[in-house]
Design an enzyme around this catalytic site. Structure first.
Site, PDB file in Angstrom:
ATOM      1  N   SER A  41      -3.779  -7.554  -1.270  1.00 50.23           N
ATOM      2  CA  SER A  41      -4.738  -6.771  -0.490  1.00 50.23           C
ATOM      3  C   SER A  41      -5.400  -5.749  -1.406  1.00 50.23           C
ATOM      4  O   SER A  41      -4.714  -4.983  -2.091  1.00 50.23           O
ATOM      5  CB  SER A  41      -4.039  -6.068   0.679  1.00 50.23           C
ATOM      6  N   HIS A  77       0.815  -1.222   0.000  1.00 53.80           N
ATOM      7  CA  HIS A  77       0.000   0.000   0.000  1.00 53.80           C
ATOM      8  C   HIS A  77       0.846   1.269   0.000  1.00 53.80           C
ATOM      9  O   HIS A  77       0.373   2.326   0.448  1.00 53.80           O
ATOM     10  CB  HIS A  77      -0.954   0.021   1.199  1.00 53.80           C
ATOM     11  N   HIS A 128      -6.708   0.444  -5.463  1.00 57.27           N
ATOM     12  CA  HIS A 128      -5.479  -0.192  -5.941  1.00 57.27           C
ATOM     13  C   HIS A 128      -5.374  -1.576  -5.324  1.00 57.27           C
ATOM     14  O   HIS A 128      -6.146  -1.941  -4.423  1.00 57.27           O
ATOM     15  CB  HIS A 128      -4.236   0.647  -5.611  1.00 57.27           C
TER      16      HIS A 128
END
Length: 635
Positions: free
Chosen positions: A129, A61, A148
């Site tokens: 994720s 992330h 994303h």
């Protein structure tokens, strides 16, 4: 730091061309039981597909660590399934330069560069994720819901293990539960999107990638049973036949060194399985050397017959492995030995409740002879710990242990110290027989091994109740209480050993032979009587006199009753009403952000992060500490 040896790093020159790596997997599972903002239902996914904007692929992330692009997302009956492309030469360089060449030592031809990269990225970032926008109370999902996709160590959503491969079809093939329509749709959409990219690559920077990969390792280094969790997520996703999660002994590839093993694995329970040559222990890998071996009813040594029964066949048990200088026993039996060693041996009790002296006889009828070594008859010297039967503290501990064991059995978990029940169905690599092949291509649905060498098992469906029952942190307090109870039992055994009269806390009594008409002597001990108190014999207990005749030796002067010296009063027993509150730990300041922030404050509040990091619960044993303090203070 000293420079690395020439053979410690990969010797091949690093090319400037990136190897295209395809990644595929489920972004979520509809029937997994995800709760809160992590839950995705079919209606929400259908409203969000196809996304309006291209979805980037980054690492953990981090917005500045984009390494690829999502090519396709399809709505499968089991959940949203995606296919992506990773093309980042800097990511490949960081992984290759950090990895040691000893990892890939193996028999046979060496691995290609593409295969080494697949092994590294699959083992380092096995999960994915999905970041979604946070919806308000009245907001509805639209095609901007997906933000994303991040590569991570363990995702918070169940079943989000991905596969990496250099071919598009090879990356999708391991998902055996993917519907044919979803498989064909993902393949078609991914091929069209790849043509539109026309060979694009991503270069976020070596420093940014190094910092992010190190942060990923630090945040997940304390994750409990990481590979067991990966195995469970892999089975939930229905992955079979994927080979790039394989690794083996001493962090090397399978088959790196020849290992002489017996005909059958020693955990299969065969009597001949423990007959290992002495030299094989030194040649065994470091991860397999363990001083304690857990088996299922196999006799390891005839020294302890109650705990290690001899086989019923009548043949003597084979000698344990090693040079004979140490003993191999199960861990549960070792704990029983440690706890039982401190327990005092029971003393023989007389009819009056105190230990009978060796070689002495009680007073018989009038005129009977006396022993030459008869101690004074003072029954009140001996405390209650000498009488048979458990004390109130022991009864409370036994009741607590029984309640915890019953709760664990009702919850489907193995009881403490039970080596015969396994929490999962996985098998180690040395349990597989010689006839079992790890690369059997004739069985497409077989569960192939992966790091750290788990053999294939029977396919199992998704069980949300079992996953919820074995979720991290469920029984941490019970485990801490079990440890506290075990410590209390051991401490109680030590206390009983120290306070066992007449050898522990009482001074030896001189041999005394009372004469006719003499009062019965009494002795006191400062540790047993309160201040200003003297114990005297009851008036009705007059001792029998010895037979008339000359004494064999001069009588010892009788003991005079002595009062105990006054001492400080005992401290008041703490109670829950008067107990001082536990000190409150100061709150820690937030950690400083690194050079690569995950996102800005506005973006972080608007996205749902679905990756997980290891959490250190410092308050896990606090309930157990309170229990121990209350039990110790009430004694």
């Amino acid at each position: 730091m000293a420079a690395d040896a020439p053979g410690d790093r990969m010797e091949e020159p690093l090319p400037d061309r990136a190897v295209p790596i395809y990644v595929a997997g489920f972004l979520a599972l509809y029937d997994s039981g995800d709760s809160g903002e992590l839950a995705l239902d079919p209606d929400t996914v259908r409203a969000a597909l196809p996304p309006d904007n291209p979805l980037p692929i980054n690492v953990d992330h981090r917005a500045g660590c984009e390494v690829g692009r999502v090519l396709a997302v399809v709505d499968d009956p089991r959940g949203p399934f995606f296919v992506g492309l990773i093309a980042c030469v800097q990511l490949e360089r960081v992984l290759e330069t950090a990895a040691s060449a000893a990892i890939f030592e193996r028999r046979g031809p060496p691995l290609s560069r593409e295969e080494r990269l697949l092994y590294l990225i699959t083992n380092y970032l096995p999960s994915v994720s999905l970041a979604t926008k946070r919806l308000g109370g009245e907001a509805h999902p639209d095609r901007t819901l997906f933000a994303h996709v991040a590569l991570c160590a363990i995702g918070r959503r169940l079943g989000t293990i991905v596969t990496y491969d250099t071919g598009l079809d090879a990356a999708i093939a391991p998902f055996r539960h993917l519907s044919p329509a979803s498989r064909e749709g993902a393949r078609r959409l991914a091929a069209e999107a790849e043509l539109a990219l026309s060979g694009r690559t991503w270069a976020p920077g070596v420093e940014a990638l190094t910092h992010t990969l190190l942060s990923t390792a630090v945040n997940n280094m304390m994750l409990r049973d990481r590979w067991s969790l990966v195995a469970e997520r892999r089975r939930q996703a229905g992955i079979a036949g994927h080979t790039y999660l394989q690794a083996s002994e001493k962090f090397k590839m399978w088959g790196a060194e020849p290992v002489s093993a017996p005909a059958r694995g020693y955990k299969n329970g065969a009597p001949e399985s423990t007959d290992i040559p002495p030299g094989s222990i030194a040649a065994a890998p470091q991860g397999d050397r363990c001083p304690i071996v857990r088996q299922r009813g196999v006799a390891l040594s005839p020294v302890l017959p109650p705990m290690n029964p001899v086989p019923t066949s009548g043949t003597p048990a084979p000698a344990p492995p090693g040079d004979g200088s140490y003993l191999w026993i199960p861990a549960s039996h070792y704990n029983q030995l440690v706890a039982g060693h401190a327990a005092p041996q029971p003393q023989p009790h007389s009819a009056f409740g105190f230990p009978a002296a060796a070689g002495s006889v009680a007073y018989g009828p009038h005129g009977a002879g006396l022993s030459q070594h008869y101690p004074p008859h003072v029954a009140h010297q001996y405390p209650g710990v000498l009488f048979s039967g458990p004390s109130p503290l022991e009864a409370q501990i036994a009741a607590l242990v029984g309640a915890i064991a019953a709760d664990r059995q009702a919850g489907g978990q193995p009881a403490a110290g039970d080596p015969g029940v396994r929490g999962s169905g996985k098998r180690r690599r040395y349990e597989a027989g010689p006839s079992e092949s790890y690369c059997d291509q004739d069985e497409p649905d077989a569960d192939y091994p992966y790091y750290p060498g788990e053999a294939r098992g029977a396919p199992r469906g998704v069980d949300s109740r079992r996953a919820a029952r074995h979720s991290p942190g469920t029984n941490e307090t019970i485990t801490a209480l079990m440890g506290a109870v075990t410590s209390l039992q051991q401490e109680l055994a030590h206390m009983r050993a120290r306070t066992s009269a007449p050898y522990g806390m009482y001074t030896p009594v001189a041999h005394y032979r009372p004469q006719v008409g003499e009062p019965e002597p009494t002795t006191t001990h400062p540790a047993l009587c309160p201040p200003e108190a003297v114990y005297r014999p009851p008036p009705h207990s007059a001792p029998y006199g010895p037979p008339q005749g000359p004494a064999s030796h001069a009588p010892t002067p009788p003991y005079a009753p002595a009062a105990c010296p006054p001492g400080p009063p005992p401290p008041p027993c703490p109670s829950t009403q008067t107990r001082a509150p536990l000190p409150t730990e100061p709150a820690f300041p937030p950690a400083a952000t690194g050079s690569q922030p995950e996102a800005s404050n506005a973006e972080a509040g608007a996205l749902v992060n679905a990756s997980s990091a290891a959490h250190v619960d410092v308050d896990t044993a606090r309930a157990a500490d309170l229990f121990v303090s209350q039990m110790m203070g009430a004694r």
